[in-house]
Scaffold this motif. Structure first.
Motif, PDB file in Angstrom:
ATOM      1  N   THR A  72      -0.391 -14.519   3.665  1.00 27.47           N
ATOM      2  CA  THR A  72      -0.792 -13.357   4.451  1.00 27.47           C
ATOM      3  C   THR A  72      -0.897 -13.737   5.925  1.00 27.47           C
ATOM      4  OG1 THR A  72      -2.343 -11.499   4.539  1.00 27.47           O
ATOM      5  CG2 THR A  72      -3.296 -13.679   4.142  1.00 27.47           C
ATOM      6  N   LEU A  73      -0.889 -12.746   6.777  1.00 30.72           N
ATOM      7  CA  LEU A  73      -0.945 -12.937   8.224  1.00 30.72           C
ATOM      8  C   LEU A  73      -2.376 -12.848   8.725  1.00 30.72           C
ATOM      9  CD1 LEU A  73       0.589 -13.025  11.007  1.00 30.72           C
ATOM     10  CD2 LEU A  73       0.516 -10.527  10.939  1.00 30.72           C
ATOM     11  N   CYS A  74      -2.706 -13.722   9.668  1.00 27.67           N
ATOM     12  CA  CYS A  74      -3.974 -13.644  10.399  1.00 27.67           C
ATOM     13  C   CYS A  74      -3.622 -13.563  11.879  1.00 27.67           C
ATOM     14  CB  CYS A  74      -4.838 -14.881  10.150  1.00 27.67           C
ATOM     15  SG  CYS A  74      -5.360 -15.104   8.447  1.00 27.67           S
ATOM     16  N   VAL A  75      -4.055 -12.513  12.547  1.00 29.64           N
ATOM     17  CA  VAL A  75      -3.789 -12.356  13.973  1.00 29.64           C
ATOM     18  C   VAL A  75      -5.016 -12.842  14.722  1.00 29.64           C
ATOM     19  CG1 VAL A  75      -3.240 -10.745  15.834  1.00 29.64           C
ATOM     20  CG2 VAL A  75      -2.218 -10.430  13.568  1.00 29.64           C
ATOM     21  N   GLY A  76      -4.871 -13.991  15.384  1.00 32.93           N
ATOM     22  CA  GLY A  76      -5.960 -14.610  16.131  1.00 32.93           C
ATOM     23  C   GLY A  76      -6.617 -15.732  15.334  1.00 32.93           C
ATOM     24  N   TYR A 121      -0.637  -1.225   9.376  1.00 30.88           N
ATOM     25  CA  TYR A 121      -0.591  -1.758   8.018  1.00 30.88           C
ATOM     26  C   TYR A 121      -1.749  -2.712   7.792  1.00 30.88           C
ATOM     27  CZ  TYR A 121       4.153   0.034   7.415  1.00 30.88           C
ATOM     28  OH  TYR A 121       5.243   0.843   7.299  1.00 30.88           O
ATOM     29  N   THR A 122      -2.386  -2.615   6.630  1.00 32.25           N
ATOM     30  CA  THR A 122      -3.481  -3.514   6.261  1.00 32.25           C
ATOM     31  C   THR A 122      -3.265  -4.011   4.831  1.00 32.25           C
ATOM     32  OG1 THR A 122      -4.880  -1.722   5.426  1.00 32.25           O
ATOM     33  CG2 THR A 122      -5.134  -2.303   7.752  1.00 32.25           C
ATOM     34  N   GLU A 123      -4.003  -5.026   4.471  1.00 28.93           N
ATOM     35  CA  GLU A 123      -3.968  -5.627   3.127  1.00 28.93           C
ATOM     36  C   GLU A 123      -2.549  -6.033   2.723  1.00 28.93           C
ATOM     37  OE1 GLU A 123      -6.581  -3.679   0.216  1.00 28.93           O
ATOM     38  OE2 GLU A 123      -7.349  -2.495   1.915  1.00 28.93           O
ATOM     39  N   ALA A 164      -6.967 -14.811 -12.669  1.00 27.73           N
ATOM     40  CA  ALA A 164      -8.220 -14.085 -12.933  1.00 27.73           C
ATOM     41  C   ALA A 164      -9.040 -13.872 -11.658  1.00 27.73           C
ATOM     42  CB  ALA A 164      -9.054 -14.823 -13.975  1.00 27.73           C
ATOM     43  N   ALA A 165      -8.850 -14.726 -10.644  1.00 24.76           N
ATOM     44  CA  ALA A 165      -9.603 -14.623  -9.393  1.00 24.76           C
ATOM     45  C   ALA A 165      -8.755 -14.090  -8.241  1.00 24.76           C
ATOM     46  CB  ALA A 165     -10.176 -15.991  -9.024  1.00 24.76           C
ATOM     47  N   LEU A 166      -7.524 -13.698  -8.527  1.00 21.69           N
ATOM     48  CA  LEU A 166      -6.590 -13.268  -7.485  1.00 21.69           C
ATOM     49  C   LEU A 166      -7.110 -12.083  -6.676  1.00 21.69           C
ATOM     50  CD1 LEU A 166      -3.825 -13.324  -6.073  1.00 21.69           C
ATOM     51  CD2 LEU A 166      -2.933 -11.975  -7.999  1.00 21.69           C
ATOM     52  N   GLU A 167      -7.499 -11.016  -7.335  1.00 17.00           N
ATOM     53  CA  GLU A 167      -7.913  -9.813  -6.616  1.00 17.00           C
ATOM     54  C   GLU A 167      -9.183 -10.038  -5.803  1.00 17.00           C
ATOM     55  OE1 GLU A 167      -5.947  -7.222  -6.144  1.00 17.00           O
ATOM     56  OE2 GLU A 167      -4.488  -8.254  -7.421  1.00 17.00           O
ATOM     57  N   ALA A 168     -10.122 -10.816  -6.328  1.00 16.80           N
ATOM     58  CA  ALA A 168     -11.355 -11.102  -5.580  1.00 16.80           C
ATOM     59  C   ALA A 168     -11.064 -11.918  -4.327  1.00 16.80           C
ATOM     60  CB  ALA A 168     -12.355 -11.838  -6.471  1.00 16.80           C
ATOM     61  N   CYS A 169     -10.168 -12.896  -4.434  1.00 16.52           N
ATOM     62  CA  CYS A 169      -9.831 -13.713  -3.263  1.00 16.52           C
ATOM     63  C   CYS A 169      -9.064 -12.913  -2.225  1.00 16.52           C
ATOM     64  CB  CYS A 169      -9.053 -14.957  -3.687  1.00 16.52           C
ATOM     65  SG  CYS A 169     -10.074 -16.198  -4.497  1.00 16.52           S
ATOM     66  N   LYS A 170      -8.124 -12.068  -2.677  1.00 17.45           N
ATOM     67  CA  LYS A 170      -7.406 -11.219  -1.720  1.00 17.45           C
ATOM     68  C   LYS A 170      -8.371 -10.264  -1.028  1.00 17.45           C
ATOM     69  CE  LYS A 170      -4.107  -9.401  -4.187  1.00 17.45           C
ATOM     70  NZ  LYS A 170      -2.861  -8.743  -4.628  1.00 17.45           N
ATOM     71  N   ALA A 171      -9.271  -9.648  -1.776  1.00 18.03           N
ATOM     72  CA  ALA A 171     -10.240  -8.724  -1.170  1.00 18.03           C
ATOM     73  C   ALA A 171     -11.095  -9.440  -0.126  1.00 18.03           C
ATOM     74  CB  ALA A 171     -11.124  -8.104  -2.255  1.00 18.03           C
ATOM     75  N   GLY A 205     -10.351  -9.774   7.764  1.00 22.73           N
ATOM     76  CA  GLY A 205      -9.395  -9.382   8.798  1.00 22.73           C
ATOM     77  C   GLY A 205      -7.977  -9.850   8.572  1.00 22.73           C
ATOM     78  N   ALA A 206      -7.721 -10.631   7.535  1.00 20.04           N
ATOM     79  CA  ALA A 206      -6.353 -11.080   7.253  1.00 20.04           C
ATOM     80  C   ALA A 206      -5.535  -9.922   6.706  1.00 20.04           C
ATOM     81  CB  ALA A 206      -6.378 -12.229   6.249  1.00 20.04           C
ATOM     82  N   GLY A 207      -4.215 -10.059   6.789  1.00 20.28           N
ATOM     83  CA  GLY A 207      -3.322  -9.063   6.212  1.00 20.28           C
ATOM     84  C   GLY A 207      -3.118  -7.818   7.039  1.00 20.28           C
ATOM     85  N   ARG A 208      -3.548  -7.848   8.299  1.00 19.48           N
ATOM     86  CA  ARG A 208      -3.375  -6.686   9.191  1.00 19.48           C
ATOM     87  C   ARG A 208      -2.240  -6.966  10.163  1.00 19.48           C
ATOM     88  NH1 ARG A 208      -9.667  -5.099  10.552  1.00 19.48           N
ATOM     89  NH2 ARG A 208     -10.238  -4.936   8.361  1.00 19.48           N
ATOM     90  N   TYR A 209      -1.319  -6.041  10.229  1.00 19.15           N
ATOM     91  CA  TYR A 209      -0.207  -6.176  11.163  1.00 19.15           C
ATOM     92  C   TYR A 209      -0.462  -5.290  12.367  1.00 19.15           C
ATOM     93  CZ  TYR A 209       2.698  -9.105   8.262  1.00 19.15           C
ATOM     94  OH  TYR A 209       3.182 -10.168   7.566  1.00 19.15           O
TER      95      TYR A 209
END
Length: 113
Positions: free
Chosen positions: A79-83, A40-42, A17-24, A30-34
């Motif tokens: 997910t990926l975090c760069v930095g 690519y983002t998210e 139920a909280a998945l989409e809010a936490c991903k957003a 800044g996470a999820g950017r390659y």
């Protein structure tokens, strides 16, 4: 030549139920950017599973009752975090968006190969 930023993998568990809010929240931090030409983002990987926990006597659990063993459906997100700064901001955003008083997460520094 500037040094490449370290890469970190953020993994967390969240009720569906909280998945989409936490991903957003982590994506906004800044996470999820390659890096690279594809821009690519998210980006993340999500899988459903079963989490288990027993809240202590002083706990104020979002799900369940203090002292009772609980089994709940949860999503595991990677997910990926760069930095390092992006990783710190993503964790702070996750904690602010997550419904649990103690969210389960891990930050893993990826090695360069």
């Amino acid at each position: 030549m500037a040094a490449a930023l370290a890469r970190y993998k953020l993994t967390f568990h969240v009720p569906p139920a909280a998945l989409e809010a936490c991903k957003a929240a982590v994506f906004a931090a800044g996470a999820g950017r390659y890096p690279g030409a594809g821009n690519y983002t998210e980006c993340c990987f999500t899988v459903l599973g079963t989490g288990q926990f027993r809240p202590g006597a002083a706990a104020n659990p979002h799900i369940g009752t203090a002292g009772a063993l609980e089994h709940v459906e949860e999503a595991r997100v990677e997910t990926l975090c760069v930095g390092a700064e992006v990783a710190r901001k993503a964790v702070a955003a996750l904690k602010a968006a997550h419904p649990y008083e103690e969210p389960s997460y891990e930050v893993f520094k990826m090695e360069d190969f």
